[in-house]
Design a protein around this motif. Structure first.
Motif, PDB file in Angstrom:
ATOM      1  N   ILE A  77      37.182 -24.145  33.455  1.00 36.43           N
ATOM      2  CA  ILE A  77      36.160 -24.546  32.482  1.00 36.43           C
ATOM      3  C   ILE A  77      35.963 -26.065  32.447  1.00 36.43           C
ATOM      4  N   ALA A  78      37.042 -26.802  32.168  1.00 34.10           N
ATOM      5  CA  ALA A  78      36.904 -28.248  31.984  1.00 34.10           C
ATOM      6  C   ALA A  78      36.488 -28.968  33.263  1.00 34.10           C
ATOM      7  N   GLY A  79      36.723 -28.341  34.409  1.00 38.44           N
ATOM      8  CA  GLY A  79      36.313 -28.964  35.659  1.00 38.44           C
ATOM      9  C   GLY A  79      34.818 -29.103  35.786  1.00 38.44           C
ATOM     10  N   VAL A  80      34.065 -28.248  35.076  1.00 38.15           N
ATOM     11  CA  VAL A  80      32.602 -28.273  35.184  1.00 38.15           C
ATOM     12  C   VAL A  80      31.911 -28.525  33.852  1.00 38.15           C
ATOM     13  N   LYS A  81      32.656 -28.554  32.747  1.00 36.47           N
ATOM     14  CA  LYS A  81      32.053 -28.778  31.427  1.00 36.47           C
ATOM     15  C   LYS A  81      32.671 -30.002  30.771  1.00 36.47           C
ATOM     16  N   ASP A  82      31.864 -30.725  30.018  1.00 29.95           N
ATOM     17  CA  ASP A  82      32.367 -31.900  29.304  1.00 29.95           C
ATOM     18  C   ASP A  82      32.918 -31.546  27.925  1.00 29.95           C
ATOM     19  N   ASN A  83      32.538 -30.401  27.386  1.00 28.13           N
ATOM     20  CA  ASN A  83      33.088 -29.957  26.101  1.00 28.13           C
ATOM     21  C   ASN A  83      32.956 -28.438  26.012  1.00 28.13           C
ATOM     22  N   TYR A  84      33.673 -27.864  25.056  1.00 37.07           N
ATOM     23  CA  TYR A  84      33.669 -26.411  24.887  1.00 37.07           C
ATOM     24  C   TYR A  84      33.860 -26.113  23.413  1.00 37.07           C
ATOM     25  N   LEU A  85      33.007 -25.236  22.859  1.00 33.62           N
ATOM     26  CA  LEU A  85      32.999 -24.966  21.426  1.00 33.62           C
ATOM     27  C   LEU A  85      33.604 -23.604  21.095  1.00 33.62           C
ATOM     28  N   VAL A  86      34.001 -23.456  19.839  1.00 35.42           N
ATOM     29  CA  VAL A  86      34.490 -22.166  19.347  1.00 35.42           C
ATOM     30  C   VAL A  86      33.406 -21.099  19.500  1.00 35.42           C
ATOM     31  N   GLU A  87      32.164 -21.488  19.317  1.00 38.31           N
ATOM     32  CA  GLU A  87      31.050 -20.556  19.453  1.00 38.31           C
ATOM     33  C   GLU A  87      30.989 -19.967  20.860  1.00 38.31           C
ATOM     34  N   ASP A  88      31.366 -20.759  21.865  1.00 34.72           N
ATOM     35  CA  ASP A  88      31.381 -20.245  23.246  1.00 34.72           C
ATOM     36  C   ASP A  88      32.373 -19.100  23.396  1.00 34.72           C
ATOM     37  N   ILE A  89      33.537 -19.236  22.768  1.00 37.00           N
ATOM     38  CA  ILE A  89      34.538 -18.166  22.811  1.00 37.00           C
ATOM     39  C   ILE A  89      34.076 -16.964  21.999  1.00 37.00           C
ATOM     40  N   ARG A  90      33.479 -17.214  20.841  1.00 35.64           N
ATOM     41  CA  ARG A  90      33.016 -16.102  19.993  1.00 35.64           C
ATOM     42  C   ARG A  90      31.998 -15.247  20.736  1.00 35.64           C
ATOM     43  N   LEU A  91      31.076 -15.896  21.440  1.00 37.79           N
ATOM     44  CA  LEU A  91      30.057 -15.149  22.193  1.00 37.79           C
ATOM     45  C   LEU A  91      30.702 -14.325  23.310  1.00 37.79           C
ATOM     46  N   ARG A  92      31.708 -14.869  23.954  1.00 33.02           N
ATOM     47  CA  ARG A  92      32.404 -14.115  25.010  1.00 33.02           C
ATOM     48  C   ARG A  92      33.095 -12.884  24.444  1.00 33.02           C
ATOM     49  N   ILE A  93      33.722 -13.062  23.280  1.00 34.14           N
ATOM     50  CA  ILE A  93      34.463 -11.953  22.662  1.00 34.14           C
ATOM     51  C   ILE A  93      33.507 -10.859  22.183  1.00 34.14           C
ATOM     52  N   THR A  94      32.474 -11.245  21.446  1.00 35.04           N
ATOM     53  CA  THR A  94      31.575 -10.239  20.863  1.00 35.04           C
ATOM     54  C   THR A  94      30.753  -9.500  21.917  1.00 35.04           C
ATOM     55  N   SER A  95      30.592 -10.094  23.093  1.00 35.48           N
ATOM     56  CA  SER A  95      29.813  -9.430  24.143  1.00 35.48           C
ATOM     57  C   SER A  95      30.497  -8.173  24.674  1.00 35.48           C
ATOM     58  N   ILE A  96      31.819  -8.086  24.528  1.00 36.93           N
ATOM     59  CA  ILE A  96      32.565  -6.916  25.023  1.00 36.93           C
ATOM     60  C   ILE A  96      33.239  -6.137  23.891  1.00 36.93           C
ATOM     61  N   LEU A  97      33.036  -6.594  22.666  1.00 38.87           N
ATOM     62  CA  LEU A  97      33.758  -5.990  21.542  1.00 38.87           C
ATOM     63  C   LEU A  97      33.334  -4.556  21.266  1.00 38.87           C
ATOM     64  N   ASP A  98      32.044  -4.256  21.409  1.00 37.27           N
ATOM     65  CA  ASP A  98      31.572  -2.900  21.138  1.00 37.27           C
ATOM     66  C   ASP A  98      32.267  -1.885  22.039  1.00 37.27           C
ATOM     67  N   GLN A  99      32.382  -2.218  23.340  1.00 37.73           N
ATOM     68  CA  GLN A  99      33.035  -1.274  24.266  1.00 37.73           C
ATOM     69  C   GLN A  99      34.507  -1.085  23.942  1.00 37.73           C
TER      70      GLN A  99
END
Length: 325
Positions: free
Chosen positions: A143-165
């Protein structure tokens, strides 16, 4: 933010616009000049890395001289000597070390397969999960190799995208009671936590906790569950019938009367009539019977039919001896 322009040498390396919802922020000025300083604030780690490889990790808060206190500890750059007019090229990743808490909720109802409902049980759920950064090498590589910052919202979106399954997987696992999912919420949550941890662990994160606060059923299903629970607490059929009658009367009052109300009233009237008959029978059995001597033709007259003398309740006349009874 920083007092420098592109191509200039920096005096201070710091994360001075720290945000609670930011997981990391990358300082990547071209060069650090001789005499510059590193500032680490509470809740931050500073990671020096070059071309994706970690040179050193500094965790203690405070202010450090780059040349004397930082460079000697860098794994491959410790032999570096500052030139009089030159600087050192370096990248620094500031990581927020706190454990983040995130609220989650299903955007729409999840249709969980169940035998009772062929179309599936539409269920919503909500809760929280906690996570933190645990592996800086994976974080920089992915992640940090290609991004200058990373937010909690980025993790939340990753989690909720698979949560239903994952909810569907763990709710239907081993035949959970579809009408009492809250009783199994801890077990379901632990299973989901393990699966989510596998999803984000490769990027250097760990899910430390996953909690299901509540499952929400459609109103019709919830009303049925509530009534079933209240009836199961009664224990005996007599009480069950009383509650059923009360329910019917309440519904009749609110809906203007119906067949159920009439039936309930009739049944209650029959019960009251039975109680009245029972009470009358008890009263009759407790009333003393009249003695035979006082009934019909065997009653003693007040005056003797032979001589007219007052009998005084005796079987023979006291004046003439005539038999009275």
């Amino acid at each position: 933010m920083f007092d420098f322009f592109k191509g200039q040498l920096s005096d201070v390396i710091e994360w001075n616009e720290f945000r609670e919802d930011m997981i990391f922020w990358k300082w990547n000025n071209d060069e650090v000049k001789k005499g510059s300083k590193l500032i680490i604030r509470p809740g931050q780690d500073a990671i020096f890395f070059d071309q994706g490889k970690i040179e050193g990790v500094f965790k203690d808060e405070g202010e450090y001289e780059i040349e004397s206190e930082i460079v000697p500890f860098l794994s491959t750059l410790k032999g570096f000597k500052f030139g009089f007019n030159s600087g050192m090229r370096v990248e620094v990743l500031f990581v927020n070390t706190k454990e983040f808490t995130v609220k989650w909720g299903t955007k729409s109802a999840i249709n969980i397969p169940t035998q009772q409902l062929p179309g599936g049980m539409p269920i919503r759920a909500n809760g929280t999960f906690q996570f933190k950064v645990t592996d800086y090498v994976k974080l920089i590589d992915n992640i940090a190799g290609v991004k200058d910052n990373y937010l909690v919202e980025d993790i939340r979106l990753r989690i909720t995208s698979i949560l239903d399954q994952l909810l569907m997987k763990w709710i239907t696992k081993e035949g959970k009671d579809m009408f009492n999912l809250q009783a199994n919420s801890f077990e379901i949550g632990k299973g989901i936590q393990e699966d989510l941890d596998m999803q984000i662990n490769s990027d250097g994160f760990e899910i430390t906790r996953f909690t299901i606060m509540s499952f929400n059923y459609p109103k019709e299903i919830q009303d049925m569950i509530t009534k079933s629970a209240s009836h199961s607490m009664i224990g005996d059929m007599n009480r069950y019938k009383e509650v059923a009658f009360t329910d019917a009367i309440s519904e009749g009052k609110s809906e203007g009367g119906n067949t159920a109300t009439d039936m309930a009233g009739m049944m209650m009237g029959m019960n009251m009539a039975q109680e009245m008959v029972k009470g009358m029978n008890q009263n009759n059995s407790s009333t003393p019977q009249s003695s035979p001597a006082n009934n019909g033709n065997n009653a003693i007259p007040n005056f003797c039919p032979n001589c007219g003398n007052k009998t005084s309740g005796m079987n023979f006349c006291g004046n003439c001896g005539h038999k009275l009874a």
